[in-house]
Design a protein around this motif. Structure first.
Motif, PDB file in Angstrom:
ATOM      1  N   THR A  12       5.446  23.247  51.081  1.00  0.00           N
ATOM      2  CA  THR A  12       4.157  22.852  51.653  1.00  0.00           C
ATOM      3  C   THR A  12       4.229  21.556  52.430  1.00  0.00           C
ATOM      4  O   THR A  12       3.714  21.453  53.551  1.00  0.00           O
ATOM      5  CB  THR A  12       3.091  22.721  50.547  1.00  0.00           C
ATOM      6  OG1 THR A  12       2.940  23.975  49.875  1.00  0.00           O
ATOM      7  CG2 THR A  12       1.746  22.313  51.138  1.00  0.00           C
ATOM      8  N   ASP A  62       8.916  22.998  46.794  1.00  0.00           N
ATOM      9  CA  ASP A  62       7.759  23.626  47.416  1.00  0.00           C
ATOM     10  C   ASP A  62       7.771  23.266  48.910  1.00  0.00           C
ATOM     11  O   ASP A  62       7.818  22.076  49.256  1.00  0.00           O
ATOM     12  CB  ASP A  62       6.481  23.097  46.757  1.00  0.00           C
ATOM     13  CG  ASP A  62       5.223  23.771  47.289  1.00  0.00           C
ATOM     14  OD1 ASP A  62       5.305  24.463  48.321  1.00  0.00           O
ATOM     15  OD2 ASP A  62       4.154  23.590  46.675  1.00  0.00           O
ATOM     16  N   TYR A 121       1.289  15.522  48.844  1.00  0.00           N
ATOM     17  CA  TYR A 121       2.144  16.691  48.682  1.00  0.00           C
ATOM     18  C   TYR A 121       3.629  16.372  48.524  1.00  0.00           C
ATOM     19  O   TYR A 121       4.405  17.276  48.231  1.00  0.00           O
ATOM     20  CB  TYR A 121       1.965  17.641  49.882  1.00  0.00           C
ATOM     21  CG  TYR A 121       0.624  18.307  49.899  1.00  0.00           C
ATOM     22  CD1 TYR A 121       0.403  19.482  49.188  1.00  0.00           C
ATOM     23  CD2 TYR A 121      -0.450  17.755  50.593  1.00  0.00           C
ATOM     24  CE1 TYR A 121      -0.836  20.101  49.169  1.00  0.00           C
ATOM     25  CE2 TYR A 121      -1.693  18.361  50.595  1.00  0.00           C
ATOM     26  CZ  TYR A 121      -1.883  19.535  49.875  1.00  0.00           C
ATOM     27  OH  TYR A 121      -3.114  20.133  49.863  1.00  0.00           O
ATOM     28  N   TYR A 140      -5.910  22.786  48.947  1.00  0.00           N
ATOM     29  CA  TYR A 140      -4.750  23.644  48.722  1.00  0.00           C
ATOM     30  C   TYR A 140      -3.975  23.140  47.515  1.00  0.00           C
ATOM     31  O   TYR A 140      -3.725  21.938  47.376  1.00  0.00           O
ATOM     32  CB  TYR A 140      -3.855  23.626  49.964  1.00  0.00           C
ATOM     33  CG  TYR A 140      -2.751  24.651  49.962  1.00  0.00           C
ATOM     34  CD1 TYR A 140      -3.038  26.007  49.859  1.00  0.00           C
ATOM     35  CD2 TYR A 140      -1.415  24.276  50.086  1.00  0.00           C
ATOM     36  CE1 TYR A 140      -2.030  26.957  49.877  1.00  0.00           C
ATOM     37  CE2 TYR A 140      -0.402  25.219  50.109  1.00  0.00           C
ATOM     38  CZ  TYR A 140      -0.707  26.557  50.004  1.00  0.00           C
ATOM     39  OH  TYR A 140       0.298  27.500  50.013  1.00  0.00           O
ATOM     40  N   SER A 182      -6.403  19.064  51.525  1.00  0.00           N
ATOM     41  CA  SER A 182      -5.402  19.648  52.414  1.00  0.00           C
ATOM     42  C   SER A 182      -5.325  18.917  53.754  1.00  0.00           C
ATOM     43  O   SER A 182      -5.839  17.817  53.928  1.00  0.00           O
ATOM     44  CB  SER A 182      -5.698  21.136  52.611  1.00  0.00           C
ATOM     45  OG  SER A 182      -4.601  21.810  53.185  1.00  0.00           O
TER      46      SER A 182
END
Length: 353
Positions: A285, A283, A351, A100, A105
């Motif tokens: 995520t 973000d 991330y 991702y 991910s």
């Protein structure tokens, strides 16, 4: 088919200790693609039969299967209801759980946790050194249609994840349609209405009743604003710093999901996280993945923290085995810590930084 696959797994293990670890890993692999409760319903009876042959207590075996199923539910888009919810909310496809935004991910975070938690299980079962006698007879699969229907369900759910703007009930329609196909096939094969009524009568209504009660209670406290208040508290504790906010979301999700079902909690928190990310101009995520990992793995801490746990304990009770809280905590708590800590670090590295 699950019994045949379990026979193949048991063929490769030398003793009871490794059998417990192998069954848990086996359940985890299936649970990455099949609902956690369905996985326990398939694997627990097989484990009971194996434990009877080995003359060992099945309680820790079933607990290991349940917690491993919960862990792997977050690995793929189709592994758990919460994963499906996140995928739908964030418009993620099946492949996004593997790769991702140009980075590995959440699948790999879960597998890292699975590896370490398997070592924990091996340590917990370290005294179970009894040898396993190799059997020359394997379970015979008499009908491959149920396996085909199950694989078809998985494939269709994966394919549906790539369809934009699909109706919200798409996944439910897929599952119910193949259920009807299976019942019709069974009725035609046996030429008896009992083949339709049999599966319905075999449902564990006691466990469903307990789950229904939990959902009613959770629905009540959600309606009264308790879960919203908890979400607001998480935002306040974050203090505007992404790492602190991520840490609070992960570990608060672990704690909250240990006592309430993670589905209404995740449903409530997803829009809260979106709002937080918008306010901080970041973000979302890392916060999404932190929520999913914490809420999914937190259910392993207590017997009522996840539907798979309740299902496994229900199966044991029907067989006459008593499951004490300390029996569950002995496996669930160290398993949870071994799974969530590496996932927590992994997700922040890829991330958050």
């Amino acid at each position: 088919m699950p019994a045949r696959l379990a026979d193949m797994v048991m063929e490769k293990v030398p003793n009871v200790q490794m059998a417990a670890v192998a069954l848990a890993l086996f359940a985890g692999v299936i649970s990455a693609f099949v609902d956690n409760v369905a996985t326990v319903l398939m694997i627990a009876p097989v484990a009971l039969a194996i434990c009877q042959k080995l003359g060992t207590n099945p309680v820790p075996f079933i607990i290991g299967i349940a917690v491993s199923s919960n862990l792997q539910g977050a690995a793929t888009l189709v592994g758990d209801t919460t994963a499906i919810m996140l995928g739908s909310y964030a418009d993620m496809s099946f492949l996004d759980f593997f790769w991702y935004q140009g980075r590995p991910s959440i699948f790999f975070a879960v597998e890292l946790g699975a590896l370490l938690s398997a070592l924990i299980l091996a340590w917990l079962f370290r005294k179970e050194k009894g040898k396993i006698e190799k059997s020359t007879e394997k379970t015979v699969v008499t009908d491959y249609v149920p396996t085909i229907l199950l694989l078809g369900t998985i494939v269709l759910l994966i394919c549906a994840s790539f369809i934009p703007n699909k109706p919200a009930i798409t996944n439910g329609l897929i599952c119910m349609a193949l259920l009807v196909v299976g019942l019709i096939y069974n009725a035609i094969k046996t030429k008896s209405i009992k083949s339709v009524l049999g599966p319905i009568k075999a449902i564990d209504f006691e466990t469903i009743g307990l789950l229904l009660g939990l959902f009613l209670i959770i629905g009540g406290i959600t309606h009264e604003g308790v879960i919203d208040a908890l979400a607001g508290l998480l935002a306040k504790l974050g203090g505007g710093k992404v790492f602190v906010l991520y840490t609070v979301i992960v570990w608060a999700s672990v704690l909250i999901s240990a006592f309430i079902d993670n589905i209404p909690y995740v449903a409530t928190m997803l829009p809260v996280i979106t709002g937080l990310a918008g306010a901080l101009n970041i973000d979302p995520t890392i916060l999404y993945f932190g929520l999913l990992s914490g809420a999914t793995l937190g259910g392993n801490c207590t017997p009522i923290g996840a539907s798979a746990n309740i299902t496994g304990i229900g199966i044991l009770r029907k067989e006459g085995y008593e499951v004490k809280n300390k029996d569950f905590f002995r496996i669930g708590i160290p398993f949870t810590l071994a799974a969530i800590i590496p996932a927590y670090i992994y997700l922040w590295i890829f991330y958050g930084m």
